[in-house]
Design an enzyme around this catalytic site. Structure first.
Site, PDB file in Angstrom:
ATOM      1  N   GLY A 158      55.163 -48.252  14.785  1.00 13.04           N
ATOM      2  CA  GLY A 158      55.225 -49.534  15.461  1.00 13.04           C
ATOM      3  C   GLY A 158      55.833 -49.215  17.039  1.00 13.04           C
ATOM      4  O   GLY A 158      56.274 -48.313  16.962  1.00 13.04           O
ATOM      5  N   CYS A 201      55.755 -39.311  12.295  1.00 10.66           N
ATOM      6  CA  CYS A 201      54.719 -40.921  11.412  1.00 10.66           C
ATOM      7  C   CYS A 201      53.212 -41.229  11.329  1.00 10.66           C
ATOM      8  O   CYS A 201      52.986 -41.005  12.751  1.00 10.66           O
ATOM      9  CB  CYS A 201      55.889 -41.661  11.874  1.00 10.66           C
ATOM     10  N   GLU A 231      56.418 -45.680   6.836  1.00  8.40           N
ATOM     11  CA  GLU A 231      57.098 -44.179   6.952  1.00  8.40           C
ATOM     12  C   GLU A 231      58.518 -43.703   7.347  1.00  8.40           C
ATOM     13  O   GLU A 231      59.010 -45.006   8.150  1.00  8.40           O
ATOM     14  CB  GLU A 231      56.546 -42.956   7.617  1.00  8.40           C
ATOM     15  N   CYS A 261      47.055 -46.978  20.864  1.00 12.18           N
ATOM     16  CA  CYS A 261      46.926 -45.499  21.535  1.00 12.18           C
ATOM     17  C   CYS A 261      46.087 -44.532  20.765  1.00 12.18           C
ATOM     18  O   CYS A 261      46.568 -44.096  19.860  1.00 12.18           O
ATOM     19  CB  CYS A 261      48.579 -45.160  21.910  1.00 12.18           C
ATOM     20  N   SER A 291      62.387 -46.327  21.309  1.00 14.19           N
ATOM     21  CA  SER A 291      60.753 -45.418  22.357  1.00 14.19           C
ATOM     22  C   SER A 291      59.469 -46.749  22.036  1.00 14.19           C
ATOM     23  O   SER A 291      60.089 -47.818  21.509  1.00 14.19           O
ATOM     24  CB  SER A 291      60.503 -45.005  21.592  1.00 14.19           C
ATOM     25  N   CYS A 319      50.340 -51.398  13.235  1.00 12.17           N
ATOM     26  CA  CYS A 319      50.808 -51.455  15.416  1.00 12.17           C
ATOM     27  C   CYS A 319      49.129 -52.338  16.218  1.00 12.17           C
ATOM     28  O   CYS A 319      48.247 -51.040  15.208  1.00 12.17           O
ATOM     29  CB  CYS A 319      50.734 -49.739  15.406  1.00 12.17           C
TER      30      CYS A 319
END
Ligand code: SAH
Length: 343
Positions: free
Chosen positions: A159, A333, A92, A116, A191, A112
């Site tokens: 990611g 995202c 995306e 988290c 980031s 990823c």
């Protein structure tokens, strides 16, 4: 095996093209087709002869992404793409319109590893790294499709960019190459959830980009609950690296802090955060947490956000609430890709 022309930087392209027996001036022409004009086929390279184009096609390909879904926000013209990669995986990207121009938020990996708890991108885990050409293609494809020039880049999609370090570095250097898109480093934000050794590596590059840190908590107890990376590199190690980064590069660090009701949004959390960031060249970006279907986290109230900012500001830490764009198209995202995977 064919090589992806979009993944080659100028020096690599130069070596490859000259090895094919092309004269040197052709390198500039081809580099410009690929990275300045962003063409997707050799046939578009109209200043090369047919023979040259077919010779290129014998040795190279150009990564292409297909648009699977394109959502346009009725509220603010934000455009969200779900792209199909050459191997059928999805990524995306989101294009946002600001007063200063167009900005794109791209993915750096398929899935990823970081896990988290509040993040839609973590659902389904890690699939693979994105190549340099694939990351550039997110930008080039959106730009070609919308017929615009994108001049800001945010590495904040799916990611962890510092977990795909070499490709991300090469991509950043390519997008800022003056012979290509010539994007200013000052217009790039990266980031990270806090892969500490790579923060030191990145500092060495002395890029003008903005480093954003997904902090989301003022202490190890809270951070470790939602961010597994905190068990590998805890908050003190992370903030030490951030202090080093800002002092070494002279660049202000941006801390992302998703406000989650009753988890990290108390007055005490604000006080503890102010204390941890004291004296650092930094800014805190509060993000009202997005309610991701798969998690139970809830947004903090607007009053809570204001109080949090007041406490930080009264202690000399500047903080703002990030504007939400594209809220009607799930523009954050990971959400579109996650919904695809659930079908
Ligand atoms: N891996 C990188 C970049 C991708 S995440 C990183 O961790 O920074 C991009 C940003 O969105 C991060 O700050 C991330 O913590 C945040 N984010 C993820 N899920 C969110 C949610 N549900 N609500 C608000 N912010 C979220």
């Amino acid at each position: 095996m064919l090589k992806d022309l979009r993944s080659l930087n100028y020096n690599e392209m130069s070596t490859e093209i000259i090895n094919l027996g092309f004269p040197k001036f052709r390198v500039n022409q081809i580099f410009s087709w690929v990275h300045e004009k962003c063409v997707e086929s050799f046939d578009e390279m109209t200043n090369l002869s047919k023979e040259m184009r077919s010779q290129l096609a014998d040795h190279f390909y150009i990564t292409r992404l297909n648009v699977n879904t394109k959502l346009i926000s009725k509220l603010d013209d934000t455009v969200k793409y779900l792209f199909v990669l050459p191997d059928g995986e999805y990524v995306e990207s989101v294009v946002m319109k600001y007063k200063y121009g167009y900005s794109i938020c791209i993915s750096t990996q398929v899935g990823c590893k970081m896990g988290c708890k509040f993040c839609a991108s973590a659902i389904g885990g890690f699939v693979r790294q994105l190549s340099v050409g694939e990351m550039l293609s997110e930008i080039y494809t959106a730009q070609n499709d919308l017929k615009i020039k994108i001049n800001h880049l945010v590495l904040m999609g799916t990611g962890e960019p510092l977990d795909n370090y070499d490709n991300v570095i090469k991509m950043i250097e390519l997008i800022s190459d003056e012979k290509g898109q010539n994007m200013s480093m000052r217009h790039i934000s990266l980031s990270t959830c806090g892969i500490v050794p790579r923060i030191y590596d990145l500092a060495e590059k002395k890029y003008g980009l903005t480093l954003s840190i997904s902090l989301h908590a003022p202490n190890n107890r809270i951070r470790s609950m939602s961010m597994p990376i905190n068990k590998s590199y805890d908050i003190d190690e992370l903030l030490k690296a951030c202090r080093y980064y800002s002092e070494y590069t002279g660049r202000r660090i941006s801390f992302e802090y998703a406000m989650i009701k009753d988890v990290n949004d108390s007055d005490d959390c604000a006080l503890e955060l102010a204390d941890k960031l004291k004296g650092m060249l930094c800014h805190v970006n509060l993000i009202p947490v997005n309610n991701v279907r798969e998690t139970s986290y809830v947004k903090s109230s607007v009053e809570r956000q204001k109080k949090f900012i007041d406490i930080l500001s009264s202690r000399g830490i500047t903080a703002t609430v990030r504007r939400t764009l594209g809220s009607d198209i799930n523009a954050s995202c990971g959400q579109l890709r996650a919904s695809k995977r659930n079908k």
